[in-house]
Design an enzyme around this catalytic site. Structure first.
Site, PDB file in Angstrom:
ATOM      1  N   THR A  47       0.991  -1.350  -0.057  1.00  0.00           N
ATOM      2  CA  THR A  47       0.107   0.099  -0.078  1.00  0.00           C
ATOM      3  C   THR A  47       0.781   1.141   0.110  1.00  0.00           C
ATOM      4  O   THR A  47       0.680   2.196  -0.695  1.00  0.00           O
ATOM      5  CB  THR A  47      -0.837  -0.114   1.250  1.00  0.00           C
ATOM      6  OG1 THR A  47      -1.685  -1.111   1.457  1.00  0.00           O
ATOM      7  CG2 THR A  47      -1.738   1.142   1.238  1.00  0.00           C
ATOM      8  N   TYR A 110     -13.051  -4.919  -3.284  1.00  0.00           N
ATOM      9  CA  TYR A 110     -14.333  -4.690  -3.981  1.00  0.00           C
ATOM     10  C   TYR A 110     -15.229  -5.804  -4.384  1.00  0.00           C
ATOM     11  O   TYR A 110     -16.312  -5.856  -3.713  1.00  0.00           O
ATOM     12  CB  TYR A 110     -13.882  -4.016  -5.511  1.00  0.00           C
ATOM     13  CG  TYR A 110     -14.902  -3.571  -6.161  1.00  0.00           C
ATOM     14  CD1 TYR A 110     -15.649  -2.372  -5.939  1.00  0.00           C
ATOM     15  CD2 TYR A 110     -15.289  -4.389  -7.403  1.00  0.00           C
ATOM     16  CE1 TYR A 110     -16.760  -1.800  -6.470  1.00  0.00           C
ATOM     17  CE2 TYR A 110     -16.255  -3.601  -8.097  1.00  0.00           C
ATOM     18  CZ  TYR A 110     -16.925  -2.592  -7.542  1.00  0.00           C
ATOM     19  OH  TYR A 110     -18.162  -2.039  -8.333  1.00  0.00           O
ATOM     20  N   TYR A 136      -2.389 -10.390   4.142  1.00  0.00           N
ATOM     21  CA  TYR A 136      -2.522  -8.861   4.318  1.00  0.00           C
ATOM     22  C   TYR A 136      -3.943  -8.506   4.641  1.00  0.00           C
ATOM     23  O   TYR A 136      -4.741  -8.689   3.831  1.00  0.00           O
ATOM     24  CB  TYR A 136      -1.804  -8.063   3.261  1.00  0.00           C
ATOM     25  CG  TYR A 136      -1.863  -6.640   3.649  1.00  0.00           C
ATOM     26  CD1 TYR A 136      -2.180  -6.206   4.963  1.00  0.00           C
ATOM     27  CD2 TYR A 136      -1.435  -5.730   2.532  1.00  0.00           C
ATOM     28  CE1 TYR A 136      -1.932  -4.695   4.937  1.00  0.00           C
ATOM     29  CE2 TYR A 136      -1.653  -4.368   2.580  1.00  0.00           C
ATOM     30  CZ  TYR A 136      -1.823  -3.942   3.894  1.00  0.00           C
ATOM     31  OH  TYR A 136      -1.873  -2.365   4.093  1.00  0.00           O
ATOM     32  N   ARG A 141      -9.486  -0.672   4.015  1.00  0.00           N
ATOM     33  CA  ARG A 141      -9.254  -0.489   2.542  1.00  0.00           C
ATOM     34  C   ARG A 141     -10.043  -1.597   1.466  1.00  0.00           C
ATOM     35  O   ARG A 141     -10.620  -1.323   0.410  1.00  0.00           O
ATOM     36  CB  ARG A 141      -7.837  -0.649   1.928  1.00  0.00           C
ATOM     37  CG  ARG A 141      -6.998   0.677   2.398  1.00  0.00           C
ATOM     38  CD  ARG A 141      -5.578   0.519   2.239  1.00  0.00           C
ATOM     39  NE  ARG A 141      -4.723   1.619   2.693  1.00  0.00           N
ATOM     40  CZ  ARG A 141      -4.378   2.772   1.840  1.00  0.00           C
ATOM     41  NH1 ARG A 141      -4.905   2.780   0.681  1.00  0.00           N
ATOM     42  NH2 ARG A 141      -3.819   3.914   2.178  1.00  0.00           N
ATOM     43  N   LYS A 164      -0.032 -10.016   7.868  1.00  0.00           N
ATOM     44  CA  LYS A 164       0.149  -8.655   8.406  1.00  0.00           C
ATOM     45  C   LYS A 164      -1.178  -8.185   8.557  1.00  0.00           C
ATOM     46  O   LYS A 164      -2.259  -8.117   7.788  1.00  0.00           O
ATOM     47  CB  LYS A 164       0.568  -7.691   7.171  1.00  0.00           C
ATOM     48  CG  LYS A 164       0.495  -5.998   7.364  1.00  0.00           C
ATOM     49  CD  LYS A 164       1.074  -5.394   6.479  1.00  0.00           C
ATOM     50  CE  LYS A 164       1.025  -3.774   6.712  1.00  0.00           C
ATOM     51  NZ  LYS A 164       1.258  -2.756   5.614  1.00  0.00           N
ATOM     52  N   ILE A 206       5.237  -4.267   9.992  1.00  0.00           N
ATOM     53  CA  ILE A 206       5.352  -3.890   8.707  1.00  0.00           C
ATOM     54  C   ILE A 206       5.063  -2.422   8.876  1.00  0.00           C
ATOM     55  O   ILE A 206       3.843  -2.214   8.920  1.00  0.00           O
ATOM     56  CB  ILE A 206       4.512  -4.763   7.816  1.00  0.00           C
ATOM     57  CG1 ILE A 206       5.173  -6.252   7.721  1.00  0.00           C
ATOM     58  CG2 ILE A 206       4.880  -4.236   6.269  1.00  0.00           C
ATOM     59  CD1 ILE A 206       4.448  -7.124   6.617  1.00  0.00           C
TER      60      ILE A 206
END
Length: 292
Positions: A47, A110, A136, A141, A164, A206
Site C-alpha cells: 500500500t 471490491y 495481508y 481499504r 500482516k 510492517i
C-alpha cells in the site's frame, strides 16, 4: 516454518521522478539507507509503495532491483496480492523469477468474498507458490475482515507463513495468535500498536514509520520482543504524535511529504493521490522537529 523476519519490516515507498516514472537510483539508495539503519525486511509494492498504481512490468523491476541491492542481507517481500485469484497466481509465478523471499498478499477487495472464499483463495495461491505467503488483512481499504477462526484454517497450510494484521481490534489479535500458535507468524500493520502487538505475541511490524525512523522502529520493536515492555512502551509514547501525523491523510501522502522534509525527496505521488495541504504539512514538520 522459520519466520520470514523478526522485528521491523519497512513498507517501503516507491520514489517517482517529476514525470511520474520510477526513480530507480533513489529506490536503491532508500534500500541501502534502510539496511544501514537496522530494518529487518524490505516490503516492496505494498500500500505504502503505491502498488495498486504500478504496472506488472514496474512491479517486477522493483522486485528485481530490491533483491539485487539487498543481496541477501535482509529478506525482500513482494506485494503480489489482487482481488483476482488468477491474476495473483500469474504475478506470483513471474515475481518468483526475481528472487523475492516471500509474498505479501492482500485480501480480495471490491468483489471481496466470504470467509470460506478466503480460505480457497489463499490455499490456491499457496499451493502454486514456491515462496511463502504472508496474508495481508486491511479492512479499512478492502471492505472485508479475516476472523480468528479463518486464520486458524489458513495456518494449516504449510506455505502460508504469516499475517500482516492491520485491524486495530486487540482482542481479535489475541484470539488469533492463541488459535494459531506457532503455525502462523503475526506482524502488526499499525504503527500506533507496535507495543501492545508484540506483547500479544506478534513477531514484529510492517511499518510506515520505518520509512523516516528505521533504526528507532527496529529498536522499539525488538525491545518489546526481547521482553523490555517498559522501554518499548516509552518509545511508543514518544512517537505517538508523529504516527498520528503520518496518517493525517491517506497513506502514503504524509510519509512521502515527511521524507521530503527530511531531505529525502521521493518525488511526486501518482493520481488519484495528491499533495498534502499546507496545514497538514506544518503539523507534520512540527512533529518531525522533535526528532531532528
Amino acid at each position: 516454518m522459520k519466520p520470514v523476519f523478526i522485528g521491523s519490516g519497512v513498507a517501503l515507498i516507491t520514489p517517482f521522478d517529476k514525470d511520474g516514472k520510477i526513480d530507480f537510483k533513489r529506490f536503491e539508495k532508500l534500500i541501502e539507507y534502510q539496511i544501514e539503519n537496522k530494518t529487518d525486511a524490505i516490503i516492496v509494492c505494498g500500500t505504502t509503495g503505491e502498488g495498486s498504481t504500478l504496472t506488472v512490468y514496474e512491479r517486477l523491476n522493483l522486485f528485481s532491483t530490491a533483491v539485487e541491492v539487498a543481496h541477501g542481507r535482509v529478506p525482500v517481500i513482494g506485494g503480489t496480492g489482487s482481488n483476482s485469484t488468477s491474476f495473483s497466481l500469474s504475478l506470483i509465478k513471474e515475481s518468483e523469477k526475481t528472487g523475492i523471499d516471500a509474498h505479501l498478499s492482500v485480501t480480495p477487495y471490491y468483489n471481496k468474498t466470504s470467509q470460506a472464499g478466503l480460505v480457497k483463495h489463499y490455499y490456491t495461491l499457496a499451493d502454486a507458490a514456491e515462496k511463502p505467503i504472508i496474508v495481508y488483512n486491511v479492512p479499512t481499504r478492502t471492505g472485508m475482515n479475516i476472523i480468528p477462526e479463518t486464520y486458524r484454517e489458513l495456518s494449516e497450510h504449510n506455505n502460508i507463513c504469516g499475517v500482516k494484521e492491520a485491524d486495530s481490534n486487540i482482542s481479535k489479535l489475541i484470539k488469533s495468535v492463541k488459535l494459531c500458535g506457532d503455525k502462523l507468524d503475526f506482524y502488526i500493520g499499525n504503527d500506533d500498536m507496535i507495543c501492545p502487538a508484540v506483547a500479544c505475541g506478534c513477531k514484529g511490524v510492517i511499518s510506515v514509520l520505518a520509512n523516516v525512523m528505521p533504526e528507532f522502529t527496529h529498536e522499539m520493536t525488538m525491545e518489546g520482543i526481547s521482553g523490555d515492555m517498559r522501554k518499548c512502551r516509552v518509545m511508543q509514547e514518544d512517537v505517538v504524535e508523529l504516527v498520528e501525523a503520518l496518517f493525517c491523510d491517506v497513506n502514503p501522502i504524509p510519509v512521502k511529504c515527511a521524507m521530503k522534509q527530511l531531505g529525502m525527496d521521493t518525488g511526486v505521488l501518482r493520481l488519484p493521490l495528491c499533495e498534502l495541504c499546507e496545514e497538514k504539512k506544518e503539523q507534520l514538520e512540527k512533529c518531525l522537529e522533535c526528532f531532528l
